[in-house]
Design a protein around this motif. Structure first.
Motif, PDB file in Angstrom:
ATOM      1  N   VAL A  37      41.878  33.040  45.372  1.00 12.92           N
ATOM      2  CA  VAL A  37      41.490  33.973  46.423  1.00 12.92           C
ATOM      3  C   VAL A  37      40.504  33.246  47.333  1.00 12.92           C
ATOM      4  O   VAL A  37      39.430  32.819  46.884  1.00 12.92           O
ATOM      5  N   LEU A  38      40.891  33.079  48.601  1.00 14.00           N
ATOM      6  CA  LEU A  38      40.014  32.409  49.568  1.00 14.00           C
ATOM      7  C   LEU A  38      39.345  33.436  50.467  1.00 14.00           C
ATOM      8  O   LEU A  38      39.957  34.438  50.840  1.00 14.00           O
ATOM      9  N   VAL A  39      38.111  33.174  50.815  1.00 13.74           N
ATOM     10  CA  VAL A  39      37.383  33.975  51.802  1.00 13.74           C
ATOM     11  C   VAL A  39      36.628  33.002  52.689  1.00 13.74           C
ATOM     12  O   VAL A  39      35.857  32.164  52.194  1.00 13.74           O
ATOM     13  N   ARG A  87      49.558  41.224  45.652  1.00 11.22           N
ATOM     14  CA  ARG A  87      49.796  41.807  44.319  1.00 11.22           C
ATOM     15  C   ARG A  87      51.099  41.272  43.715  1.00 11.22           C
ATOM     16  O   ARG A  87      51.136  40.863  42.550  1.00 11.22           O
ATOM     17  N   GLN A  88      52.160  41.263  44.496  1.00  8.41           N
ATOM     18  CA  GLN A  88      53.455  40.802  43.986  1.00  8.41           C
ATOM     19  C   GLN A  88      53.419  39.301  43.691  1.00  8.41           C
ATOM     20  O   GLN A  88      54.007  38.826  42.717  1.00  8.41           O
ATOM     21  N   ALA A  89      52.721  38.535  44.556  1.00 10.37           N
ATOM     22  CA  ALA A  89      52.656  37.081  44.364  1.00 10.37           C
ATOM     23  C   ALA A  89      51.856  36.728  43.115  1.00 10.37           C
ATOM     24  O   ALA A  89      52.253  35.854  42.334  1.00 10.37           O
ATOM     25  N   LEU A  90      50.733  37.408  42.904  1.00 10.65           N
ATOM     26  CA  LEU A  90      49.917  37.114  41.716  1.00 10.65           C
ATOM     27  C   LEU A  90      50.656  37.476  40.433  1.00 10.65           C
ATOM     28  O   LEU A  90      50.424  36.868  39.381  1.00 10.65           O
ATOM     29  N   ALA A  91      51.558  38.451  40.523  1.00  8.34           N
ATOM     30  CA  ALA A  91      52.332  38.860  39.344  1.00  8.34           C
ATOM     31  C   ALA A  91      53.234  37.735  38.832  1.00  8.34           C
ATOM     32  O   ALA A  91      53.569  37.697  37.645  1.00  8.34           O
ATOM     33  N   LEU A 113      44.800  39.881  38.804  1.00 12.21           N
ATOM     34  CA  LEU A 113      45.325  41.240  38.984  1.00 12.21           C
ATOM     35  C   LEU A 113      44.501  42.265  38.203  1.00 12.21           C
ATOM     36  O   LEU A 113      44.411  43.426  38.595  1.00 12.21           O
ATOM     37  N   ALA A 114      43.924  41.824  37.091  1.00 11.19           N
ATOM     38  CA  ALA A 114      43.160  42.736  36.235  1.00 11.19           C
ATOM     39  C   ALA A 114      41.678  42.793  36.608  1.00 11.19           C
ATOM     40  O   ALA A 114      40.948  43.665  36.128  1.00 11.19           O
ATOM     41  N   ASP A 115      41.227  41.890  37.468  1.00 14.08           N
ATOM     42  CA  ASP A 115      39.813  41.810  37.824  1.00 14.08           C
ATOM     43  C   ASP A 115      39.451  42.961  38.771  1.00 14.08           C
ATOM     44  O   ASP A 115      40.002  43.048  39.871  1.00 14.08           O
ATOM     45  N   PRO A 116      38.528  43.837  38.378  1.00  8.89           N
ATOM     46  CA  PRO A 116      38.199  45.012  39.205  1.00  8.89           C
ATOM     47  C   PRO A 116      37.731  44.635  40.611  1.00  8.89           C
ATOM     48  O   PRO A 116      38.072  45.303  41.583  1.00  8.89           O
ATOM     49  N   GLU A 117      36.920  43.572  40.709  1.00 11.56           N
ATOM     50  CA  GLU A 117      36.391  43.175  42.021  1.00 11.56           C
ATOM     51  C   GLU A 117      37.507  42.666  42.928  1.00 11.56           C
ATOM     52  O   GLU A 117      37.551  42.984  44.118  1.00 11.56           O
ATOM     53  N   VAL A 118      38.424  41.873  42.374  1.00  8.80           N
ATOM     54  CA  VAL A 118      39.558  41.378  43.150  1.00  8.80           C
ATOM     55  C   VAL A 118      40.443  42.543  43.577  1.00  8.80           C
ATOM     56  O   VAL A 118      40.870  42.623  44.735  1.00  8.80           O
ATOM     57  N   ARG A 119      40.687  43.448  42.657  1.00 11.60           N
ATOM     58  CA  ARG A 119      41.533  44.617  42.961  1.00 11.60           C
ATOM     59  C   ARG A 119      40.920  45.441  44.087  1.00 11.60           C
ATOM     60  O   ARG A 119      41.617  45.844  45.026  1.00 11.60           O
ATOM     61  N   GLN A 120      39.638  45.700  43.978  1.00 15.62           N
ATOM     62  CA  GLN A 120      38.946  46.541  44.960  1.00 15.62           C
ATOM     63  C   GLN A 120      38.902  45.883  46.332  1.00 15.62           C
ATOM     64  O   GLN A 120      39.169  46.508  47.356  1.00 15.62           O
ATOM     65  N   SER A 121      38.590  44.599  46.368  1.00 12.60           N
ATOM     66  CA  SER A 121      38.339  43.913  47.637  1.00 12.60           C
ATOM     67  C   SER A 121      39.618  43.411  48.314  1.00 12.60           C
ATOM     68  O   SER A 121      39.679  43.355  49.549  1.00 12.60           O
ATOM     69  N   PHE A 122      40.621  43.005  47.511  1.00 13.43           N
ATOM     70  CA  PHE A 122      41.754  42.312  48.105  1.00 13.43           C
ATOM     71  C   PHE A 122      43.129  42.934  47.805  1.00 13.43           C
ATOM     72  O   PHE A 122      44.109  42.571  48.431  1.00 13.43           O
ATOM     73  N   LEU A 123      43.182  43.830  46.840  1.00 14.23           N
ATOM     74  CA  LEU A 123      44.488  44.366  46.447  1.00 14.23           C
ATOM     75  C   LEU A 123      44.597  45.875  46.672  1.00 14.23           C
ATOM     76  O   LEU A 123      45.505  46.514  46.172  1.00 14.23           O
ATOM     77  N   GLY A 124      43.656  46.438  47.388  1.00 11.75           N
ATOM     78  CA  GLY A 124      43.740  47.851  47.714  1.00 11.75           C
ATOM     79  C   GLY A 124      43.397  48.780  46.568  1.00 11.75           C
ATOM     80  O   GLY A 124      43.915  49.896  46.474  1.00 11.75           O
ATOM     81  N   GLY A 125      42.539  48.303  45.653  1.00 13.56           N
ATOM     82  CA  GLY A 125      42.060  49.160  44.544  1.00 13.56           C
ATOM     83  C   GLY A 125      42.962  49.148  43.343  1.00 13.56           C
ATOM     84  O   GLY A 125      43.944  48.472  43.266  1.00 13.56           O
ATOM     85  N   ALA A 153      36.672  29.255  51.741  1.00 14.25           N
ATOM     86  CA  ALA A 153      36.067  28.811  50.484  1.00 14.25           C
ATOM     87  C   ALA A 153      36.674  29.577  49.313  1.00 14.25           C
ATOM     88  O   ALA A 153      37.201  30.684  49.477  1.00 14.25           O
ATOM     89  N   ASN A 154      36.598  28.999  48.127  1.00 14.95           N
ATOM     90  CA  ASN A 154      37.101  29.670  46.925  1.00 14.95           C
ATOM     91  C   ASN A 154      36.194  30.846  46.572  1.00 14.95           C
ATOM     92  O   ASN A 154      34.985  30.672  46.380  1.00 14.95           O
ATOM     93  N   ALA A 155      36.776  32.044  46.518  1.00 15.08           N
ATOM     94  CA  ALA A 155      36.028  33.220  46.083  1.00 15.08           C
ATOM     95  C   ALA A 155      36.317  33.523  44.612  1.00 15.08           C
ATOM     96  O   ALA A 155      35.407  33.834  43.839  1.00 15.08           O
ATOM     97  N   PHE A 156      37.597  33.458  44.231  1.00 19.25           N
ATOM     98  CA  PHE A 156      38.010  33.692  42.843  1.00 19.25           C
ATOM     99  C   PHE A 156      39.133  32.723  42.502  1.00 19.25           C
ATOM    100  O   PHE A 156      40.026  32.477  43.315  1.00 19.25           O
ATOM    101  N   THR A 157      39.103  32.181  41.289  1.00 19.99           N
ATOM    102  CA  THR A 157      40.169  31.320  40.789  1.00 19.99           C
ATOM    103  C   THR A 157      40.437  31.677  39.337  1.00 19.99           C
ATOM    104  O   THR A 157      39.505  31.699  38.530  1.00 19.99           O
ATOM    105  N   ASP A 158      41.684  31.992  39.006  1.00 21.05           N
ATOM    106  CA  ASP A 158      42.019  32.345  37.619  1.00 21.05           C
ATOM    107  C   ASP A 158      43.537  32.391  37.495  1.00 21.05           C
ATOM    108  O   ASP A 158      44.252  32.079  38.450  1.00 21.05           O
ATOM    109  N   THR A 159      44.022  32.800  36.339  1.00 19.20           N
ATOM    110  CA  THR A 159      45.461  33.027  36.219  1.00 19.20           C
ATOM    111  C   THR A 159      45.832  34.226  37.086  1.00 19.20           C
ATOM    112  O   THR A 159      44.980  35.077  37.391  1.00 19.20           O
ATOM    113  N   GLY A 160      47.093  34.295  37.486  1.00 17.34           N
ATOM    114  CA  GLY A 160      47.536  35.432  38.286  1.00 17.34           C
ATOM    115  C   GLY A 160      47.265  36.747  37.580  1.00 17.34           C
ATOM    116  O   GLY A 160      46.794  37.722  38.187  1.00 17.34           O
TER     117      GLY A 160
END
Length: 237
Positions: free
Chosen positions: A209-211, A198-202, A225-237, A214-221
């Motif tokens: 985001v690698l899983v 979370r702090q690094a993407l800020a 941070l605003a992507d619900p799926e990224v938040r839920q899966s990798f940033l603790g909601g 492989a690339n799972a998500f690629t975008d601006t930081g």
């Protein structure tokens, strides 16, 4: 579209003759920007960065720096081209003084290093204060400053950091991130693997985001941070 300053494109490979860890993975950073690689443990984050630095064999894919194909260059040759890599551990000479560590960073240079040394001390004032002290006596955060400072002594065009805030306090983490932003503003590209997602993407211009290599998500930081799926899966909601 202009090409990124540094890109590891569609990289597939692993260590030695072992199984592939990376699977068609692409990581890139533009000049003077910060790109951050995040993801769960075992996702291949550090492996992706080591692949870009030439520390494992790619079975497929390529690495280009400023338009030049450097896929088959050794890490040492990549340093000469302007890449600097700071590993997560064993990244300083503990028995040497702070200043000797910085001098070691300039071993390839044949010019006057005093100007760069002054810039490092401006960036990390505590290092100037402790320059005659053995680096092994410093705190974890100060050791990381020595490691980053030593990499900067090569006058890199790209600075690669593997978990720079591992094991440091939140206050020290914020301070290190502030210094990393300063380095990027000076025109140096930053490619960073970081557990504190979370702090690094800020602070990231670009996030990966690698899983499972492989690339799972690629975008601006900001977008990640605003992507619900990224938040839920990798940033603790």
């Amino acid at each position: 579209m202009s090409l990124p300053f540094l890109i590891g494109e569609q990289m597939t490979g692993g260590y030695g003759r072992g199984a592939d860890i990376l699977h068609v993975c692409t990581i890139a950073v533009d000049e003077g920007q910060i790109a951050v690689i995040v993801g769960p443990n075992g996702a291949g984050k550090s492996t992706a960065m080591k692949a870009v630095f030439g520390m494992l064999n790619l079975r497929e894919g390529s690495v280009r720096l400023d338009g030049e194909d450097i896929t088959h260059l050794s890490p040492q040759d990549r340093v000469a081209k302007g890449m600097a890599f700071v590993p997560q551990t064993s990244n300083i000479f503990t028995s040497m003084t702070v200043e000797e560590n910085l001098e070691m960073g300039a071993f390839l240079r044949r010019d006057d290093i005093r100007g760069t040394m002054a810039q490092v001390y401006d960036l990390f004032p505590i290092l100037k204060e402790k320059r005659r002290q053995a680096a092994g006596e410093l705190s974890g955060g100060q050791r990381q400053q020595v490691a980053v400072g030593r990499a900067l002594m090569t006058r890199p065009r790209v600075l690669m950091l593997d978990e720079p805030t591992a094991g440091v306090s939140p206050i020290v983490m914020d301070e290190l991130f502030d210094r990393i932003i300063e380095v990027a503003r000076s025109g140096i590209s930053i490619l960073m693997v970081e557990q504190n997602a979370r702090q690094a993407l800020a602070i990231a211009d670009k996030g990966y985001v690698l899983v499972q290599g492989a690339n799972a998500f690629t975008d601006t930081g900001k977008a990640l941070l605003a992507d619900p799926e990224v938040r839920q899966s990798f940033l603790g909601g």
